[in-house]
Design a protein around this motif. Structure first.
Motif, PDB file in Angstrom:
ATOM      1  N   PRO A  77      -7.428   1.984  -4.509  1.00 21.04           N
ATOM      2  CA  PRO A  77      -7.481   0.522  -5.048  1.00 21.04           C
ATOM      3  C   PRO A  77      -7.909  -0.614  -3.741  1.00 21.04           C
ATOM      4  O   PRO A  77      -8.745  -1.407  -4.023  1.00 21.04           O
ATOM      5  CB  PRO A  77      -6.095   0.057  -5.214  1.00 21.04           C
ATOM      6  CG  PRO A  77      -5.168   1.368  -5.441  1.00 21.04           C
ATOM      7  CD  PRO A  77      -6.138   2.507  -4.688  1.00 21.04           C
ATOM      8  N   ASN A  78      -7.703  -0.179  -2.622  1.00 16.26           N
ATOM      9  CA  ASN A  78      -7.970  -0.994  -1.392  1.00 16.26           C
ATOM     10  C   ASN A  78      -9.537  -0.755  -1.046  1.00 16.26           C
ATOM     11  O   ASN A  78     -10.022  -1.567  -0.173  1.00 16.26           O
ATOM     12  CB  ASN A  78      -7.262  -0.806  -0.181  1.00 16.26           C
ATOM     13  CG  ASN A  78      -7.195   0.527   0.291  1.00 16.26           C
ATOM     14  OD1 ASN A  78      -7.223   1.460  -0.711  1.00 16.26           O
ATOM     15  ND2 ASN A  78      -7.170   0.730   1.486  1.00 16.26           N
ATOM     16  N   PHE A 103      -4.553 -13.112   3.744  1.00 12.78           N
ATOM     17  CA  PHE A 103      -4.208 -11.793   3.720  1.00 12.78           C
ATOM     18  C   PHE A 103      -5.486 -10.560   3.287  1.00 12.78           C
ATOM     19  O   PHE A 103      -5.946 -10.093   4.189  1.00 12.78           O
ATOM     20  CB  PHE A 103      -3.168 -11.293   3.209  1.00 12.78           C
ATOM     21  CG  PHE A 103      -2.478  -9.919   3.263  1.00 12.78           C
ATOM     22  CD1 PHE A 103      -1.807  -9.482   4.205  1.00 12.78           C
ATOM     23  CD2 PHE A 103      -2.955  -8.883   2.318  1.00 12.78           C
ATOM     24  CE1 PHE A 103      -1.397  -8.299   4.426  1.00 12.78           C
ATOM     25  CE2 PHE A 103      -2.405  -7.713   2.407  1.00 12.78           C
ATOM     26  CZ  PHE A 103      -1.854  -7.324   3.683  1.00 12.78           C
ATOM     27  N   MET A 107      -7.864  -8.365   5.668  1.00 14.06           N
ATOM     28  CA  MET A 107      -7.830  -6.988   5.478  1.00 14.06           C
ATOM     29  C   MET A 107      -9.273  -6.518   5.241  1.00 14.06           C
ATOM     30  O   MET A 107      -9.590  -5.245   5.348  1.00 14.06           O
ATOM     31  CB  MET A 107      -6.810  -6.675   4.307  1.00 14.06           C
ATOM     32  CG  MET A 107      -5.414  -6.919   4.777  1.00 14.06           C
ATOM     33  SD  MET A 107      -4.896  -5.754   6.031  1.00 14.06           S
ATOM     34  CE  MET A 107      -4.108  -6.961   7.055  1.00 14.06           C
TER      35      MET A 107
ATOM     36  N   ALA B 209      -2.515  -3.512  -1.320  1.00 13.97           N
ATOM     37  CA  ALA B 209      -3.685  -2.702  -1.738  1.00 13.97           C
ATOM     38  C   ALA B 209      -4.772  -3.096  -2.482  1.00 13.97           C
ATOM     39  O   ALA B 209      -5.814  -2.997  -2.091  1.00 13.97           O
ATOM     40  CB  ALA B 209      -3.199  -1.333  -2.362  1.00 13.97           C
ATOM     41  N   ALA B 213      -5.576  -3.772   1.830  1.00 19.82           N
ATOM     42  CA  ALA B 213      -5.018  -3.508   3.120  1.00 19.82           C
ATOM     43  C   ALA B 213      -4.853  -1.715   2.853  1.00 19.82           C
ATOM     44  O   ALA B 213      -4.656  -1.108   1.693  1.00 19.82           O
ATOM     45  CB  ALA B 213      -3.368  -3.727   3.049  1.00 19.82           C
ATOM     46  N   SER B 214      -4.916  -0.929   3.718  1.00 22.09           N
ATOM     47  CA  SER B 214      -4.590   0.355   4.019  1.00 22.09           C
ATOM     48  C   SER B 214      -3.308   0.644   3.956  1.00 22.09           C
ATOM     49  O   SER B 214      -2.305  -0.093   4.108  1.00 22.09           O
ATOM     50  CB  SER B 214      -5.306   1.008   5.039  1.00 22.09           C
ATOM     51  OG  SER B 214      -4.682   0.830   6.447  1.00 22.09           O
ATOM     52  N   LYS B 215      -2.973   2.049   3.906  1.00 22.39           N
ATOM     53  CA  LYS B 215      -1.393   2.447   3.494  1.00 22.39           C
ATOM     54  C   LYS B 215      -0.624   1.878   4.995  1.00 22.39           C
ATOM     55  O   LYS B 215       0.226   1.363   4.831  1.00 22.39           O
ATOM     56  CB  LYS B 215      -1.353   3.897   3.565  1.00 22.39           C
ATOM     57  CG  LYS B 215      -1.775   4.177   2.306  1.00 22.39           C
ATOM     58  CD  LYS B 215      -0.767   5.546   1.747  1.00 22.39           C
ATOM     59  CE  LYS B 215      -0.898   5.892   0.304  1.00 22.39           C
ATOM     60  NZ  LYS B 215      -2.277   6.428  -0.018  1.00 22.39           N
ATOM     61  N   GLN B 217      -1.723  -0.540   6.954  1.00 25.66           N
ATOM     62  CA  GLN B 217      -1.642  -1.833   6.980  1.00 25.66           C
ATOM     63  C   GLN B 217      -0.602  -2.759   6.029  1.00 25.66           C
ATOM     64  O   GLN B 217       0.130  -3.760   6.312  1.00 25.66           O
ATOM     65  CB  GLN B 217      -2.951  -2.691   6.549  1.00 25.66           C
ATOM     66  CG  GLN B 217      -3.927  -2.268   8.107  1.00 25.66           C
ATOM     67  CD  GLN B 217      -5.309  -2.926   7.508  1.00 25.66           C
ATOM     68  OE1 GLN B 217      -5.710  -2.597   6.150  1.00 25.66           O
ATOM     69  NE2 GLN B 217      -5.994  -3.405   8.179  1.00 25.66           N
TER      70      GLN B 217
END
Ligand SMILES: Nc1ncnc2c1ncn2[C@@H]1O[C@H](COP(=O)(O)OP(=O)(O)OP(=O)(O)O)[C@@H](O)[C@H]1O
Ligand SMILES: [Mg+2]
Lengths: 363, 306
Positions: A77-78, A103, A107, B209, B213-215, B217
């Protein structure tokens, strides 16, 4: 080739099973770039499941989802340029509104200053600049909803998923937000995939709509297509109001189907592919395309008795009982002119329909 | 104006009259089990020691003097700083700190694991975590000593697997103390963190996510800040008793790895003890823990405002 280029999301034969329960059953649909696309269907039909599969929160059991031509099955997902406005907003409770919106931008690898500028712009867009330093719990539901929208838009995704984002709002705010969303989509050019179980919302906002039930896409088309030429009984019944009548096709002449209604009433309507003579099918006709008169308006006008008049603001809804036949609902607009077509209870009347209003349906 | 005042007061004043009576049991418990014992200890720390244990009721600062100053064998030399006890305290702080970090490193993933299981099996996991604690701490620590001995089961097992040739000397080292403390207090770390993570709304992780953001983060910026109260509670619940622990350091650490708990315990044992000194050492421990907690919570609230 050009068509391929236009597809933002291509869902191909997607199956999603939870244990032995099938939530999505061979779903295929193409969502074009820059489109306001709506998934519409009753509760539990699999809208959220499809959205979550596109966002990457669910692994599909079978089939493929393409994003701008690439299979994204292995993309977490990211890593997908897709953002979601969650049904429950899912704002980060420990961050201020500004930090929430920053955020995603951060990111994505932008530095704080860039993120802050971008978040400021987004706050302005959703008119919440004065609340930048508040925590989500200090905002009203409608304001939180707008923060969720700003947070999802801030990182400039290519596709935005919106899961019933307006369901918690009161009617007035909801209408306002519908217009705002629509305008925002047009301005940003981002592809919106909007989920709702409110058919009116779907009709007013969407470029195209996919009507779903039981994990299947029942019909895909523009608002007008879906409303005026529903493909099956489910769609006709789910979208707007309709009179659904069981009928038998007597004969087909020159592309016109001649049908038998109970009680000797007869109707003709356009032939529909795959519906042959002698079959028992359904006929759908919208209440606003029927009208009443004291004298037969045409050869096919059906004799009936008024049994109910319901005032619903802009319209009067009359329910009539066809002689020896089923009941029908007729909607008459509440104007000086229209009122002449509303009759007292017990009046013997004739029901007629506009040309082309009746539609034969499978199922 | 008056009306507004009454209105805003309603929520808190509903039980205004009854409040003090209703709180009485809590006050009584705090008084009997905390205030009174601490007061007794405080009084004893300022009394004169009796040679066979016990005290003479005469005011004296001797206990504190002994703790902080070295006046030579006969007490007639100029006062120097006494490092013996300060060193023990310093060692206790870092041993307890290390045990806390260790417990957090293992306890957080454990709590996370349990909290993310199916709701039906979570109580089973919690139950499994607590099972060893149905056995008395002394017995568990003695068993640990047995397990870690040079010719104990752990070394035999590793030698059998030919991982090592010579037995590992674990007993009587800092590592043994660490293992003992870790094992003694792990559930105090796991349970509050588990409670916090169980309340955590996992759709926030999905939102993170979704926003790239990664796991790690997600853990760093979303999960940890939201479950922080549980983590802080766990750290305090491990750190404070570790500071005062004496079974693990005594039995596993040997004489070299003396900690505060053992020092205090000695003072109340048999004829060699020194009650006022033990009481003073306890008061100093109490003061130190309070200062550490206060500094900690200060910084917490500062971080909260920022
Ligand atoms: N994790 C899951 N495990 C088992 N079944 C699930 C799971 N998630 C969804 N389902 C089932 O899949 C079906 C589709 O669910 P989904 O959430 O997609 O519905 P929906 O169309 O979004 O409904 P609503 O309008 O109520 O949000 C439902 O019958 C639901 O019970
Ligand atoms: Mg849903």
């Amino acid at each position: 080739m050009t068509d391929q280029h236009q597809a933002a999301i291509d869902v191909r034969n997607v199956v999603k099973k939870f244990g032995n329960f099938t939530a999505l059953e061979n779903v295929s649909l193409t969502i074009r770039d820059n489109e306001f696309f709506t998934l519409l269907g009753p509760s539990g039909c699999g809208k959220t499941t499809l959205l979550r599969s596109i966002a990457g929160f669910e692994q599909v059991t079978d089939g493929e989802i393409q994003l701008f031509g690439d299979d994204i099955a292995d993309l977490p997902p990211n890593k997908r340029p897709i953002n979601t406005v969650f049904q429950n907003y899912a704002l980060f409770p420990h961050m201020s509104i500004l930090e929430n919106i920053m955020f995603g931008v951060e990111m994505r690898g932008n530095d704080k200053a860039v993120a802050r500028t971008r978040a400021g712009e987004m706050l302005e867009l959703v008119q919440l600049s004065q609340f930048a330093q508040r925590k989500p719990s200090q905002l009203s539901g409608g304001q939180q909803q707008r923060v969720a929208l700003a947070r999802a838009l801030a990182p400039q995704p290519r596709v935005l998923l919106l899961d019933e984002p307006l369901s918690a709002l009161d009617l007035k705010l909801r209408k306002a937000m519908q217009l705002e969303l629509k305008a925002m989509q047009r301005e940003t050019g981002i592809t919106f995939i909007f989920v709702t179980h409110d058919q009116e919302e779907a009709l007013t906002m969407s470029d195209r709509i996919a009507v779903m039930s039981d994990g299947k896409v029942q019909q895909l088309g523009g608002a007008r297509d879906i409303y005026e030429t529903p493909d099956n009984v489910f769609v006709a019944d789910f979208i707007g109001e309709t009179n659904l009548l069981k009928i038998t096709v007597d004969q087909i002449i020159d592309g016109r189907a001649h049908c038998q209604l109970g009680g000797g009433h007869k109707l003709t309507c356009n032939e529909v592919q795959g519906i042959g003579v002698g079959t028992q099918v359904h006929l759908s006709v919208r209440p606003e395309r029927l009208f009443l008169s004291t004298q037969p308006f045409e050869e096919e006008s059906m004799a009936a008795t008024v049994i109910e008049n319901i005032y619903v603001g802009t319209d009067v809804q009359s329910i009539v009982q066809l002689n020896d036949g089923p009941k029908m609902t007729i909607r008459t607009q509440n104007s000086e002119l229209g009122n002449k077509a509303v009759f007292d209870l017990g009046t013997n009347v004739f029901v007629s329909m506009e040309a082309g209003a009746a539609r034969l349906l499978h199922g | 104006m008056a009306g507004a005042n009454i209105k805003s007061g309603i929520a808190t004043d509903t039980y205004a009259k009854e409040r003090y009576w209703l709180l009485l049991p809590s006050w009584a418990v705090l008084l009997i089990f905390i205030v009174v014992p601490v007061a007794i200890m405080m009084v004893y720390s300022f009394l004169t020691k009796e040679f066979r244990g016990g005290v003479i009721w005469e005011f004296s600062m001797a206990a504190y003097d002994q703790f902080f100053f070295d006046r030579g064998l006969f007490g007639d030399e100029p006062a120097k700083i006494e490092w013996t006890y300060l060193n023990i305290y310093w060692r206790s702080i870092w041993q307890a700190g290390l045990a806390t970090i260790f417990s957090l490193a293992i306890g957080f993933p454990t709590a996370y694991f349990i909290a993310t299981r199916d709701a039906k099996v979570r109580p089973i996991w919690v139950f499994l975590i607590t099972i060893p604690y149905w056995v008395n701490l002394l017995i568990r620590t003695v068993s640990m000593k047995f397990l870690l001995r040079d010719n104990g089961p752990l070394n035999s097992f590793l030698q059998m697997l030919e991982v090592i040739e010579e037995p590992l000397h674990i007993i009587n080292t800092n590592l043994a103390v660490q293992l003992g403390l870790f094992y003694s207090y792990l559930p105090f770390m796991v349970l509050p963190i588990y409670a916090a993570i169980e309340r955590y709304n996992f759709s926030l992780s999905e939102a993170a996510a979704d926003l790239y953001a990664s796991k790690w983060q997600t853990l760093r910026y979303v999960i940890l800040p939201t479950v922080k109260p549980g983590v802080i509670a766990g750290c305090i619940l491990v750190f404070v008793p570790s500071m005062g622990a004496f079974l693990a350091p005594d039995l596993l650490g040997g004489a070299k790895n003396f900690m505060i708990g053992s020092l205090i315990e000695e003072q109340f044992k048999g004829n060699a003890g020194n009650w006022p000194f033990g009481a003073a050492a306890s008061m100093i421990l109490l003061t130190m823990v309070l200062i550490i907690l206060m500094v900690f919570s200060r910084q917490q609230s500062k971080a909260q405002e920022a």
